[in-house]
Design an enzyme around this catalytic site. Structure first.
Site, PDB file in Angstrom:
ATOM      1  N   GLY A  87       0.635  -1.392  -0.029  1.00 57.70           N
ATOM      2  CA  GLY A  87      -0.400  -0.070   0.176  1.00 57.70           C
ATOM      3  C   GLY A  87       1.086   0.896  -0.265  1.00 57.70           C
ATOM      4  CB  CYS A  88       0.096   4.704  -1.177  1.00 57.69           C
ATOM      5  SG  CYS A  88      -1.735   4.775  -0.387  1.00 57.69           S
ATOM      6  CE1 TYR A  89      -1.465   8.190   4.236  1.00 57.91           C
ATOM      7  CE2 TYR A  89      -2.900   7.103   3.450  1.00 57.91           C
ATOM      8  CZ  TYR A  89      -2.957   8.011   4.073  1.00 57.91           C
ATOM      9  OH  TYR A  89      -3.320   9.319   4.031  1.00 57.91           O
TER      10      TYR A  89
END
Lengths: 362, 362, 362, 362
Positions: free
Chosen positions: A156-158
């Site tokens: 995921g990006c976070y």
């Protein structure tokens, strides 16, 4: 050329893959799917594609613009899956069966524990048997295993920003289990779907926290940080105590994660200094092509459009806490760029292929 | 009508005071200063003033637009001082001597301890004798003393958001001394001066942390929180351990402070629940005209142009930490609106005079 | 107090009416409708309402926040109709029958010729019999007739900016029939509905022209300009030849119309000068509370949140053409503010009631 | 590798050249100047440079970051001059004398007539003798002459968008001499210098027209359009009658020029149709790598970061006027990208070298 398909190409991650692959020396997109736009050509859905590339690749740009969007992918050697979770797992299963190697950008194969998946995604895992072979697609951690796997679970990006920020500290036992991460994301992180909170008039000139009850990247972050700490011989016996609050920020791209941790005194009771911490971070990422330890607080804009993650680590003198700032472009290192980095790794190419562009600034 | 002067009217806080005072029933601006623009009329420097107000106040708008900017203020009953620190203290001294009551928007009279001032502002305090009589201009705390003082030290924008966010928890002994505040501000908080980091092309689509070595609102926040806790009988014996990281956000107005604290178990070892915390916050601010405890994470945009501060308090179930979100418009409740609220209080008017406008949304 | 209903309050124009009416001395909102949100309280749909107003109006703000959204309006003396076209006409008919006076913010009663309506809106007019009594709600033109009518057709946002810009020139026969208007609008002009082109990630950092085949405000602009010219004795025999190109601009609020016209030489073959043109414009709008002729190119931001329209007229020396720049806030003077100005006029109140707020700047 | 210097590298055009040259196969930056930053390394002034490039070019990125900024350039084969006008001409003279070929991004060698230069730039031309050999750097027009010249005058950003938009129509005699161009630019077009109107808080959420008295790109546009028309055998006897109004738009990059012209009837009195116009435009730019005639109104964002110019031509049915929309990125095709395209051409490389990147979208 390795043939490539992109499933759900009409998402922002699909579109970003097209941009990055347009100039790739070894991958060629030959099949794209997207249920709502099936039957249209890519250039109709994304008119900017007609201007995607000059240079040696202009024919490639034309090829892309004229690809027909299908309901189902054709056979290719590699597939990037940009479908929503659950739908992704179903598609991945079919792709693997026909021998296609897969980078899955959904959350479906990130959590090793299917009951955790059920808890956070409110859905029985559609293909738990595949979890075993899936490799979490963080090259900085799992490069060796990615080379040989048929299935990469793209982070995921976070999670990417935060895991990269905290790996060195936790692997070195520099900090206690008490972690607070205040993360801020641009609006493209919410995807291309239509929602009131991504309406321009609502999101512009606005800032807010969301998912206070628990953001789905939480278990993924904890899983990876605990695994890494354990592998490095650090024991966080009761597990990590992570508070993670994401915020929506009025910009299109970019993530900034501000990470707070309690430094542990060393044997003689002293806290590490800023320069010790910085040296540790530099060592940890020495040689990494896309993770850079910088010597001042980084700006998200320094990564706009590039695959780089910039880290800054320092000690807050007043409180003795560790601060780590982590910046990346959520659609590149936070999604499609990292997916391509993984694919490069899977097929034995230089990880940097197709990812040479620097940040666009200003 | 009470006669009013604004010193350094060409700042953003000066301009915002003009907007708020244009429709005020009891205050009338009769003198404005601004060294760089001296000799010009207000309407030349701020052409938008000609359109500042319709309604009953149109003559007032014309009056404002035609006021001449002077080097030195004329005699008035009240002065708002928008000068930079140090210059402000000099001006305040002169104003008080001639009997003008003052709301000082600079930092000069916020810290009760002049050596702390010297440490943080790198400057010997120009008027330490006045510190005694200065009242910190947070009506929610010092309403009674503000009524009678001749000198109000208007709080900093971050300080306002953060103090209001943490007062209830600290006054009730709900949390330990370990505080982390991750604050985000729009660009107008940096003022109207020219700097590369507020150039549109640099600040747009960018997010970054700054002042990691210590932001000047830190001692002001700690002073007020410790004072309030002590007054409420809470002992934080070694003082508060506050980490405060401000961030620059690509929007014009707005502050969001995300506050993290460690909840203290009660006598029977239990942590308070979210609903207990919310009830405590609602009680604390019951009756306040400008502080509102809301039941979902607030958006900065809900306060755009208004004098309201919105608070949301909750318990992070996973870690047992207290989270408090605090939003306000940095130029209104964070500066000029609060200054007017203080002035209303000083002169015995309803605190809400001239501050009736709601947020502009979207 | 005059009782007021707002139909389709969940639109941006409905929300803006709530903001403006919250402090109005004579109007009180007692009924609101909104099909999709029926059954909810206003404060649930617009949480910012809880902070809408301090001052004397705080009770009013609470009253508004707790109003229940209904499917059908209750009986009131005045109604603001914020429904889409066609649906609006149906509702207006019912309201008039029960004796409610109406300000309709849709396009349904703007065009006096129902076949023109059919041509542009692709819909048979639902209530052609009412066209006779409808008054085009531009107080600057029809103030007298608005006072006594039961039905005001509130002008379009672009139309308001453009008609106000060109009325003086056309009424004075200063220019030929050849008109080009290049207009730019903020994104809130597209409404609160969900569309890909108003997604933040698409609209941010983007600029584009749209409706090149013909924007629906075209016939309304031509109708009003031709009527005004005729009334002033100017003959544009073959009618106006207007090219009107609207553009979507990355900002929430604001319209700027840049108008180009060919100056006509006077009897002695001379073209008017810039100062003659400016004098003519100033005379034309002398005494108007909300239209201001300024002496430099206006900025949309000078009108942010206010009901003012700012005009600047000049002669392009190089080509001898007339340039007129016109700025306003599309949600205020371009919609809800003008609707309130009309309502004030209908009920005999000062046109400026509730519209005293100046622009929020910066 | 051809050695390259960049004069005044601390400008936005200098920085953009660094980005584009970082991956160039044949050019290598070996010398950079910048008076205010002399003595610093490039990476200190632009910290994002450290992350400029991965891939094969990482060493090159490091090389760039560590280049020392000098007061005067070292000897190179090619120089890009990013100095302000007048200072540029002085530098160009010196460079040419030592045998360096030059692409000058200033306005100094764009106007062939030095008295026109004096009129518009209020400055006697510092090197009129060089005007003869300077070639206007629009490859689409002067490709052959650029190949052999030692001095290219790189066009202005607005001028590029507008000339490309109108060349086909004027060369074909499709339109009369009456031209109106309404152009909109992002804020980076104003440069990196500090000015109040590019302060974020002023420029954000704002739109305004400027330079109504005459923008300096006006004579350059007229010179090139008249020359091209004449070359194509079209006689615009009294010269072109161009009104050009530029606007400042709240975005970092991008220009959109909306061009209005009066179509000329053909021999039989008929006006050309939209499809005839589009065919003419497509033919005119067939084979051009960076000018694309698209089939719907283009968005500036479709060119973000790329060297493409997108054109859309259509006939406004209602008025019979020609509309041409032209989009580009002001820092790429409007400045540094075009400069590189010219340099490629001068040195016999493929014009597309180093300019392969597509637009970043969203």
């Amino acid at each position: 050329m390795v043939s490539v398909s992109i499933l759900n190409v009409t998402s922002y991650t699909g579109l970003e893959l097209l941009r990055l692959l347009a100039n790739h020396p070894h991958f060629r997109v030959t099949s794209v799917t997207g249920r709502s736009a099936a039957g249209q050509r890519l250039g109709q859905v994304f008119p900017q594609l007609y201007a995607l590339a000059g240079g040696a690749c202009q024919e490639e740009a034309r090829h892309l613009a004229e690809l027909e969007i299908m309901e189902e992918p054709e056979a290719t050697e590699l597939a990037f899956v940009c479908l929503p979770h659950a739908a992704a797992a179903e598609a991945v299963q079919a792709l693997l069966q026909r021998g296609t190697r897969v980078v899955d950008l959904s959350a479906d194969f990130r959590l090793r524990n299917p009951s955790l998946y059920q808890e956070w995604y409110k859905h029985t895992h559609p293909a738990p048997a595949l979890l075993e072979q899936a490799v979490y697609g963080l090259c900085e951690r799992y490069r060796e295993r990615i080379r040989t796997t048929a299935l990469v679970a793209n982070p995921g990006c976070y999670a990417t920003a935060i895991i990269l920020a905290l790996l060195p500290a936790l692997s070195a036992g520099l900090v206690s289990r008490d972690l607070i991460v205040d993360a801020k994301s641009g609006v493209s992180g919410a995807g291309r779907g239509l929602r009131l909170d991504t309406h321009y008039a609502e999101a512009n000139e606005d800032l807010s926290a969301y998912s206070l009850g628990g953001h789905r990247h939480w278990p993924e972050i904890v899983q990876e940080l605990e695994t890494a700490a354990r592998a490095a011989g650090q024991t966080y016996e009761s597990g990590l105590r992570l508070t993670f609050v994401p915020h929506l920020t009025p910009m299109t791209r970019g993530i900034l994660a501000t990470c707070y941790a309690e430094l542990q005194p060393d044997g003689s009771g002293r806290l590490p200094t800023s320069s010790q911490v910085q040296a540790l971070y530099r060592d940890y990422y020495a040689g990494e092509p896309f993770v850079h330890v910088v010597d001042q607080p980084p700006h998200t804009k320094w990564t706009y459009g590039s695959n780089h993650c910039l880290l800054y680590a320092t000690v807050d003198e007043r409180s003795g806490r560790l601060l780590v700032l982590s910046c990346l472009d959520n659609l590149v290192k936070g999604a499609s760029g990292q997916a391509l980095q993984n694919a490069n790794c899977m097929f034995g190419f230089d990880e940097r292929c197709g990812l040479q562009g620097g940040a666009i600034y200003p």
